[in-house]
Design a protein around this motif. Structure first.
Motif, PDB file in Angstrom:
ATOM      1  N   ASN A  40       0.836  -1.202   0.000  1.00 10.62           N
ATOM      2  CA  ASN A  40       0.000   0.000   0.000  1.00 10.62           C
ATOM      3  C   ASN A  40       0.868   1.247   0.000  1.00 10.62           C
ATOM      4  O   ASN A  40       1.798   1.368   0.810  1.00 10.62           O
ATOM      5  N   ILE A  41       0.569   2.156  -0.909  1.00 11.30           N
ATOM      6  CA  ILE A  41       1.233   3.455  -0.973  1.00 11.30           C
ATOM      7  C   ILE A  41       0.142   4.501  -0.800  1.00 11.30           C
ATOM      8  O   ILE A  41      -0.764   4.601  -1.638  1.00 11.30           O
ATOM      9  N   PHE A  42       0.201   5.262   0.271  1.00  9.13           N
ATOM     10  CA  PHE A  42      -0.886   6.188   0.585  1.00  9.13           C
ATOM     11  C   PHE A  42      -0.332   7.573   0.886  1.00  9.13           C
ATOM     12  O   PHE A  42       0.512   7.741   1.768  1.00  9.13           O
ATOM     13  N   ASN A  43      -0.800   8.564   0.103  1.00 14.15           N
ATOM     14  CA  ASN A  43      -0.412   9.956   0.332  1.00 14.15           C
ATOM     15  C   ASN A  43      -1.353  10.535   1.385  1.00 14.15           C
ATOM     16  O   ASN A  43      -2.515  10.829   1.106  1.00 14.15           O
ATOM     17  N   GLN A  44      -0.849  10.678   2.604  1.00 15.42           N
ATOM     18  CA  GLN A  44      -1.678  11.153   3.705  1.00 15.42           C
ATOM     19  C   GLN A  44      -2.046  12.626   3.552  1.00 15.42           C
ATOM     20  O   GLN A  44      -2.994  13.101   4.179  1.00 15.42           O
ATOM     21  N   THR A  45      -1.318  13.335   2.697  1.00 16.09           N
ATOM     22  CA  THR A  45      -1.616  14.751   2.460  1.00 16.09           C
ATOM     23  C   THR A  45      -2.815  14.911   1.536  1.00 16.09           C
ATOM     24  O   THR A  45      -3.720  15.702   1.796  1.00 16.09           O
ATOM     25  N   THR A  46      -2.836  14.144   0.438  1.00 15.50           N
ATOM     26  CA  THR A  46      -3.931  14.258  -0.535  1.00 15.50           C
ATOM     27  C   THR A  46      -5.040  13.248  -0.288  1.00 15.50           C
ATOM     28  O   THR A  46      -6.091  13.320  -0.929  1.00 15.50           O
ATOM     29  N   GLN A  47      -4.781  12.288   0.627  1.00 16.29           N
ATOM     30  CA  GLN A  47      -5.734  11.207   0.911  1.00 16.29           C
ATOM     31  C   GLN A  47      -6.012  10.356  -0.325  1.00 16.29           C
ATOM     32  O   GLN A  47      -7.106   9.838  -0.510  1.00 16.29           O
ATOM     33  N   LYS A  48      -4.995  10.215  -1.180  1.00 19.96           N
ATOM     34  CA  LYS A  48      -5.089   9.351  -2.353  1.00 19.96           C
ATOM     35  C   LYS A  48      -4.052   8.243  -2.230  1.00 19.96           C
ATOM     36  O   LYS A  48      -2.953   8.461  -1.709  1.00 19.96           O
ATOM     37  N   GLY A  49      -4.405   7.057  -2.718  1.00 23.38           N
ATOM     38  CA  GLY A  49      -3.484   5.945  -2.583  1.00 23.38           C
ATOM     39  C   GLY A  49      -3.425   5.076  -3.814  1.00 23.38           C
ATOM     40  O   GLY A  49      -4.196   5.235  -4.756  1.00 23.38           O
ATOM     41  N   THR A  50      -2.494   4.145  -3.804  1.00 22.71           N
ATOM     42  CA  THR A  50      -2.368   3.162  -4.866  1.00 22.71           C
ATOM     43  C   THR A  50      -1.701   1.932  -4.274  1.00 22.71           C
ATOM     44  O   THR A  50      -1.471   1.855  -3.063  1.00 22.71           O
ATOM     45  N   VAL A  69       3.939  10.430   2.393  1.00 24.54           N
ATOM     46  CA  VAL A  69       3.552   9.236   1.637  1.00 24.54           C
ATOM     47  C   VAL A  69       4.016   8.000   2.396  1.00 24.54           C
ATOM     48  O   VAL A  69       5.214   7.757   2.549  1.00 24.54           O
ATOM     49  N   LEU A  70       3.039   7.217   2.850  1.00 24.86           N
ATOM     50  CA  LEU A  70       3.304   6.047   3.685  1.00 24.86           C
ATOM     51  C   LEU A  70       3.335   4.779   2.836  1.00 24.86           C
ATOM     52  O   LEU A  70       2.451   4.554   2.010  1.00 24.86           O
ATOM     53  N   ILE A  71       4.345   3.934   3.065  1.00 24.32           N
ATOM     54  CA  ILE A  71       4.454   2.624   2.422  1.00 24.32           C
ATOM     55  C   ILE A  71       4.234   1.571   3.501  1.00 24.32           C
ATOM     56  O   ILE A  71       4.923   1.566   4.527  1.00 24.32           O
ATOM     57  N   SER A  72       3.287   0.665   3.277  1.00 24.18           N
ATOM     58  CA  SER A  72       3.017  -0.357   4.287  1.00 24.18           C
ATOM     59  C   SER A  72       2.711  -1.692   3.626  1.00 24.18           C
ATOM     60  O   SER A  72       2.160  -1.746   2.527  1.00 24.18           O
ATOM     61  N   PHE A  73       3.082  -2.751   4.321  1.00 21.40           N
ATOM     62  CA  PHE A  73       2.784  -4.108   3.859  1.00 21.40           C
ATOM     63  C   PHE A  73       2.868  -5.039   5.058  1.00 21.40           C
ATOM     64  O   PHE A  73       3.739  -4.880   5.926  1.00 21.40           O
ATOM     65  N   ILE A  74       1.955  -5.997   5.098  1.00 20.37           N
ATOM     66  CA  ILE A  74       1.883  -6.916   6.232  1.00 20.37           C
ATOM     67  C   ILE A  74       3.199  -7.673   6.383  1.00 20.37           C
ATOM     68  O   ILE A  74       3.724  -8.244   5.428  1.00 20.37           O
ATOM     69  N   GLY A  75       3.744  -7.666   7.603  1.00 24.54           N
ATOM     70  CA  GLY A  75       4.993  -8.364   7.889  1.00 24.54           C
ATOM     71  C   GLY A  75       6.222  -7.490   7.759  1.00 24.54           C
ATOM     72  O   GLY A  75       7.337  -7.958   7.995  1.00 24.54           O
ATOM     73  N   PHE A  76       6.021  -6.204   7.383  1.00 28.15           N
ATOM     74  CA  PHE A  76       7.139  -5.282   7.219  1.00 28.15           C
ATOM     75  C   PHE A  76       6.865  -3.998   7.991  1.00 28.15           C
ATOM     76  O   PHE A  76       5.714  -3.623   8.225  1.00 28.15           O
TER      77      PHE A  76
END
Length: 581
Positions: A40-50, A69-76
């Motif tokens: 998950n890549i989520f721009n917390q400023t614009t509230q848009k993600g991909t 811009v937050l990068i997240s993935f289960i297990g990391f």
């Protein structure tokens, strides 16, 4: 002049970053350098993600270097992009979450607590319903050659972990032929909704969460593979499961559990050469030799409960085509479908169109709905942004798309579907005569029961920035329609005049909507009034024309249709020819 130059050099970077720009990158596992798909890549400023694609690539819009811009993935561990002026590509390496147990040995006799843990998570599952938007993408390949693209947006309805319903907003299809054949996934979104996490499905192999604890113990081995702390400090267990027998009716795979909160986080299920699967060959002369399934389903917290997040639905089908014929061939076809739920605060306006059955497949729904050019050219919804140019290119180059596949052509005399939905056009339609030997008893009924011409008015409304687009269409539904009277020039003329009359109502409806500047509530009132009046007026129209036998009314309405549409059905069908001596 120097102060001006200094000011100018200071302003340039600021102006550059004030504009929206597109950055791209690749997400890798720091440990082994392997790409991480569906992060998950989520721009917390614009509230848009991909999300990242299968190769870890992504693209996302930013407004400036201060975007978070937050990068997240289960297990990391979570990571944020550190922006640099002028840089457009970023390689992000995610660090695995802190592992608490370096070496774990759990024998089959000592793993009862793992079955208890799964059972506790099942009991903790929410029964509340939630709705969200959802993005769907499906690609089919033969030897790395892409043959199919299905892309769509839905409103998704879920109850706890289970995805129960998908209401189609907009979708598009693109197909390429291979050896003069089409390979199409007619109902993959339905297969996804049939796959359940906590309930046994007759269409798929079993895994531990969808069996009772007693049956799970009887059919599976469980192993504690890994244990670590997530970013919030919760204890995460990764459990491996393997079937006790090789019946091909059981999945193997992994389960991620938040032991602190007693929640499922992710379930990965794999089955080679499945005995149980939801697929059928398209033609009687074809056969499915084998099916491999790999399904990953993840969940996320929403309103302090775990809800459906995404499913990665991959299958490979070994297919035998045209058995015992000279052109018999074997194919191995790989399909990857991904569906992501997002935005639980807002849902789409779903097009107004009633299908006769909830079991209508993807392709038939797409056939019924006109291609929404405005939506596809302007939407800024959550999607696999890095793939959009590739998808657009495939859509442009494909031999068949929404706009052509359902029409008669060289491959199919009647189009891809045998009984397609028909959109109104100046071309005329006709019914086939019902064979008398298909009716067990003579059909005797009142006139109103002898036929049903299901012509429906499609409506979709889309907004983008300050623009509103209203899309309507007049659609003939073959599944809700029947016509028992004899087919002749009179009845063919009558059927087409009714279709034309519906088209005129649609055009008037479109004008009313386009000229009304109103609130959504007022717009809803206009829509409800139209559909109510349309149903009343069509009944009156059909009653007056009496299956085309009321010559005076037929002549009156033919003149009206000619005035509105420029179509003279009397000239085309000659329903009442003068007697010639």
């Amino acid at each position: 002049m120097k102060p001006i130059l200094v000011l100018f050099t200071l302003v340039i970077p600021f102006n550059l970053f004030c504009q929206t720009s597109l950055i791209s990158g690749k997400i890798l596992n720091q440990k082994d350098g392997q790409p991480i798909p569906y992060a998950n890549i989520f721009n917390q400023t614009t509230q848009k993600g991909t999300i990242s694609n299968l190769d870890g690539f992504f693209q996302i819009e930013i407004t400036g270097p201060k975007d978070s811009v937050l990068i997240s993935f289960i297990g990391f561990r979570n990571s944020y992009i550190k922006f640099q002026t002028g840089r457009k590509f970023y390689e992000i390496k995610l660090e695995e979450s802190l592992q608490l147990l370096n070496e774990i040995v759990v024998t089959p006799k000592e793993n009862s607590f793992l079955f208890d843990l799964i059972d506790s998570c099942k009991k903790n599952a929410s029964e509340n319903t939630s709705n969200s938007k959802a993005y769907f993408e499906l690609k089919t390949f033969r030897n790395d050659i892409q043959l199919e693209l299905v892309e769509g947006f839905y409103n998704a309805g879920s109850r706890g972990y289970e995805l129960n319903k998908l209401d189609l907003k907009a979708s598009r299809i693109a197909l390429q032929t291979y050896h003069n054949r089409f390979f199409s996934s007619l109902e993959s979104s339905r297969a996804i909704t049939l796959f359940k996490s906590l309930k046994k499905s007759p269409y798929f192999p079993s895994d531990p969460p969808n069996l009772s604890k007693r049956k799970a113990k009887r059919n599976f081995f469980l192993y504690l593979e890994k244990k670590y702390l997530n970013n919030e400090g919760d204890s995460i267990f990764v459990i491996e499961f393997q079937p006790r027998n090789q019946s091909k009716a059981m999945f193997s795979g992994q389960i991620w559990i938040n032991k602190t909160k007693m929640d499922f986080i992710k379930i990965k299920s794999i089955c080679k050469n499945c005995k149980t699967h939801p697929f059928l060959p398209l033609f009687p002369s074809d056969s499915i030799i084998g099916v491999d399934l790999e399904i990953t389903k993840s969940f996320k917290p929403h309103n302090k409960e775990m809800v459906f997040n995404h499913i990665d639905f991959t299958y490979q089908i070994n297919y035998k085509s045209r058995i015992s014929k000279p052109e018999e061939l074997n194919f191995s076809i790989r399909t990857n479908a991904v569906l992501f739920a997002y935005n639980h605060l807002e849902t789409f306006f779903i097009p107004k169109f009633s299908f006769s059955s909830p079991l209508v497949g993807d392709y038939r729904k797409i056939n019924a709905m006109p291609y929404n050019k405005f939506f596809w050219e302007n939407h800024d919804e959550y999607c696999l942004n890095d793939q959009q140019q590739m998808n657009q290119a495939f859509f442009a180059e494909a031999s068949h798309t929404n706009n052509t596949i359902f029409n008669p052509g060289p491959q199919f005399n009647k189009g891809f579907l045998e009984h397609p939905f028909v959109h109104w056009s100046p071309n005329r339609v006709s019914f086939s005569e019902i064979r008398t030997d298909t009716i067990e008893q003579p059909f005797i009924s009142p006139e109103e029961d002898q036929f049903n011409l299901a012509v429906k008015i499609f409506l979709d409304i889309n907004t983008y920035q300050d623009s509103t687009n209203i899309l309507t269409a007049t659609v003939f539904d073959p599944y809700d329609s029947y016509f028992y009277p004899p087919i002749n020039d009179v009845t063919n003329c009558f059927i087409n005049m009714y279709f034309d009359w519906c088209e005129i109502q649609r055009r008037n409806f479109q004008k009313t909507l386009e000229t009304s500047v109103s609130s959504p509530e007022t717009m809803n009132d206009i829509i409800e009034d139209f559909y109510r009046n349309f149903n009343q007026q069509r009944r009156m129209f059909l009653k007056k024309l009496k299956l085309g036998n009321n010559e005076a009314e037929m002549e009156k309405w033919n003149a009206y249709i000619y005035q509105e549409l420029g179509i003279d059905n009397f000239r085309i069908f000659d329903p009442f020819p003068e007697d010639k001596e």
